[in-house]
Write an enzyme that holds these catalytic residues in place. Structure first.
Site, PDB file in Angstrom:
ATOM      1  N   HIS A  82       0.755  -1.365  -0.197  1.00 33.48           N
ATOM      2  CA  HIS A  82      -0.067  -0.229   0.058  1.00 33.48           C
ATOM      3  C   HIS A  82       1.033   1.512  -0.161  1.00 33.48           C
ATOM      4  O   HIS A  82       2.019   1.375   0.630  1.00 33.48           O
ATOM      5  CB  HIS A  82      -0.958   0.201   1.419  1.00 33.48           C
ATOM      6  CG  HIS A  82      -0.008  -0.242   2.305  1.00 33.48           C
ATOM      7  ND1 HIS A  82       0.498   1.297   3.239  1.00 33.48           N
ATOM      8  CD2 HIS A  82       0.111  -0.949   3.693  1.00 33.48           C
ATOM      9  CE1 HIS A  82       0.758   0.522   4.359  1.00 33.48           C
ATOM     10  NE2 HIS A  82       1.221   0.357   4.135  1.00 33.48           N
ATOM     11  N   ARG A 131      -6.083   0.401   3.779  1.00 37.39           N
ATOM     12  CA  ARG A 131      -5.022   1.345   3.114  1.00 37.39           C
ATOM     13  C   ARG A 131      -3.969   0.014   1.831  1.00 37.39           C
ATOM     14  O   ARG A 131      -4.348   0.960   0.665  1.00 37.39           O
ATOM     15  CB  ARG A 131      -4.266   1.894   4.670  1.00 37.39           C
ATOM     16  CG  ARG A 131      -2.762   0.334   5.023  1.00 37.39           C
ATOM     17  CD  ARG A 131      -2.451   0.798   5.864  1.00 37.39           C
ATOM     18  NE  ARG A 131      -1.308  -0.309   6.838  1.00 37.39           N
ATOM     19  CZ  ARG A 131      -1.989  -1.000   8.313  1.00 37.39           C
ATOM     20  NH1 ARG A 131      -3.192  -0.543   8.500  1.00 37.39           N
ATOM     21  NH2 ARG A 131      -1.245  -1.886   8.567  1.00 37.39           N
ATOM     22  N   GLU A 185      -1.290  -7.087   7.688  1.00 38.78           N
ATOM     23  CA  GLU A 185      -0.157  -6.662   8.175  1.00 38.78           C
ATOM     24  C   GLU A 185      -0.091  -7.086   9.052  1.00 38.78           C
ATOM     25  O   GLU A 185      -0.838  -8.152   9.763  1.00 38.78           O
ATOM     26  CB  GLU A 185       0.497  -5.181   8.533  1.00 38.78           C
ATOM     27  CG  GLU A 185       1.276  -4.831   8.861  1.00 38.78           C
ATOM     28  CD  GLU A 185       2.572  -5.440   8.265  1.00 38.78           C
ATOM     29  OE1 GLU A 185       2.795  -5.945   8.119  1.00 38.78           O
ATOM     30  OE2 GLU A 185       3.401  -4.250   7.722  1.00 38.78           O
ATOM     31  N   HIS A 255       0.321  -5.793   2.666  1.00 32.44           N
ATOM     32  CA  HIS A 255       1.388  -5.076   3.448  1.00 32.44           C
ATOM     33  C   HIS A 255       2.658  -5.350   3.546  1.00 32.44           C
ATOM     34  O   HIS A 255       2.968  -6.399   2.975  1.00 32.44           O
ATOM     35  CB  HIS A 255       0.792  -4.911   4.724  1.00 32.44           C
ATOM     36  CG  HIS A 255      -0.193  -4.659   4.657  1.00 32.44           C
ATOM     37  ND1 HIS A 255      -0.661  -3.432   5.054  1.00 32.44           N
ATOM     38  CD2 HIS A 255      -1.748  -5.116   4.135  1.00 32.44           C
ATOM     39  CE1 HIS A 255      -1.943  -3.975   4.585  1.00 32.44           C
ATOM     40  NE2 HIS A 255      -2.791  -5.112   4.175  1.00 32.44           N
TER      41      HIS A 255
END
Ligand SMILES: O=C(O)[C@H](O)COP(=O)(O)O
Length: 327
Positions: A82, A131, A185, A255
């Site tokens: 991202h 994100r 993440e 991520h």
């Protein structure tokens, strides 16, 4: 474990989300730490007959579950971390906290989109975090195929039914987007929300470096990269690789650490080698999947770049087709 797909509403986008990817920020499994690494996870295996790839059922207008013909013997895989988030900007440990992009992050996502604008994308996987989803969506605004990315929802039967698309033609002009918590993440435990520099001052640079980059050592009450790999690579093998094996081109927006673990798998990196792998925000990476092997092709710089299209005839042909359609 094989992909499980609900076939109740074949033809509806929402009915094709792998049932183990229901978006949930704090899934039960991730709280049950430590997770044991699955045996043989780092082997590339062929798609098994019991797996029902998502795109195949998505595009099928009938209620059959018979696998369709393989499209091609190769597929593209694009990975994008991202763009910069508001907490990247503030240098805070973010992990599973759901923070949006900064203006710079938006620009990075758009730039990434330009760089991959003539590389085919049939299916998009993102994490369940905004994100990564913003990055995928913004990147796709730049794609020359002009297809519309549509997020699939299976949080309830109503969500599935109410998001049904009734036109086959419209479905063909769409790209399904599957959000999976497994691509989130790494869970940063008690570091989430702390400033990275201050944490290094408090606990020592070496300790913080180990928490951030080692493979086995988890941050306090968080996931190590190994634990993150356990769910991210398993998801990749069960849900993404079968699509690639069918010749479907995939974009993954995720991520730093979920992608580091996937790259470790793709590039067969050792737990030592992965410690020095760093990913920049908004940087697309291209792989070609062929003969059950992943070939890393670097970061595409844009449609004017000759190199990327010389990688495979198929990519060159796709780009040529786009040029012809637009002229
Ligand atoms: O979660 C975070 O804080 C970052 O996105 C990744 O962190 P890292 O650079 O410590 O891996």
């Amino acid at each position: 474990m094989a992909t499980v797909v609900s076939h109740q509403l074949i033809g509806s986008f929402a009915s094709h989300i792998p049932s183990n990817s229901k978006p949930s920020l704090f899934p039960k499994e991730s709280m049950n730490l430590p997770i044991k690494f699955r045996q043989n996870r780092f082997k590339i295996e062929a798609t098994t007959a019991s797996q029902t790839p998502v795109l195949e059922t998505l595009l099928s207008p009938s209620k059959t579950t018979t696998p369709s013909k393989k499209k091609s013997n190769e597929a593209s895989l694009i990975l994008i971390r991202h763009g910069e988030s508001l907490w990247n900007e503030k240098n805070l440990f973010t992990g599973c906290v759901d923070v949006p992009l900064t203006e710079k992050g938006v620009a990075e996502a758009i730039q990434a989109g330009k760089r991959i604008s003539t590389i085919p994308v049939d299916l998009i996987f993102t994490s369940s975090l905004i994100r990564a989803q913003m990055t995928a969506m913004l990147a796709m605004t730049q794609h020359r195929c002009k297809k519309v990315p549509i997020i699939l929802h299976d949080e309830s039967e109503k969500a599935q039914t109410w998001s049904h698309v009734f036109s086959e033609e419209t479905r063909k002009q769409s790209i399904p987007v599957i959000a999976a918590w497994q691509l989130n993440e790494r869970m940063y435990g008690e570091l989430q929300g702390l400033n990275k520099e201050e944490t290094a001052e408090r606990y020592g640079t070496q300790q913080v470096h180990e928490w951030r980059r080692s493979y086995h050592i988890p941050p306090p009450k968080g996931e190590s990269l190994e634990m993150c790999a356990e769910r991210a690579v398993a998801y990749f093998e069960d849900n993404i690789q079968p699509e690639l094996a069918l010749g479907n081109n995939v974009l993954i927006a995720a991520h730093g650490n979920s992608l580091r673990s996937i790259i470790m798998y793709l590039d067969k990196l050792t737990s030592q080698e992965v410690t020095s792998l760093e990913l920049s925000t908004g940087l697309p990476l291209l792989y070609i999947f062929k003969d059950r092997k992943f070939m890393r092709r670097g970061s595409p710089v844009g449609p004017t770049e000759a190199g990327v299209y010389a990688y495979t005839k198929r990519l060159a042909q796709y780009r040529q087709k786009l040029d012809e359609t637009l002229n």
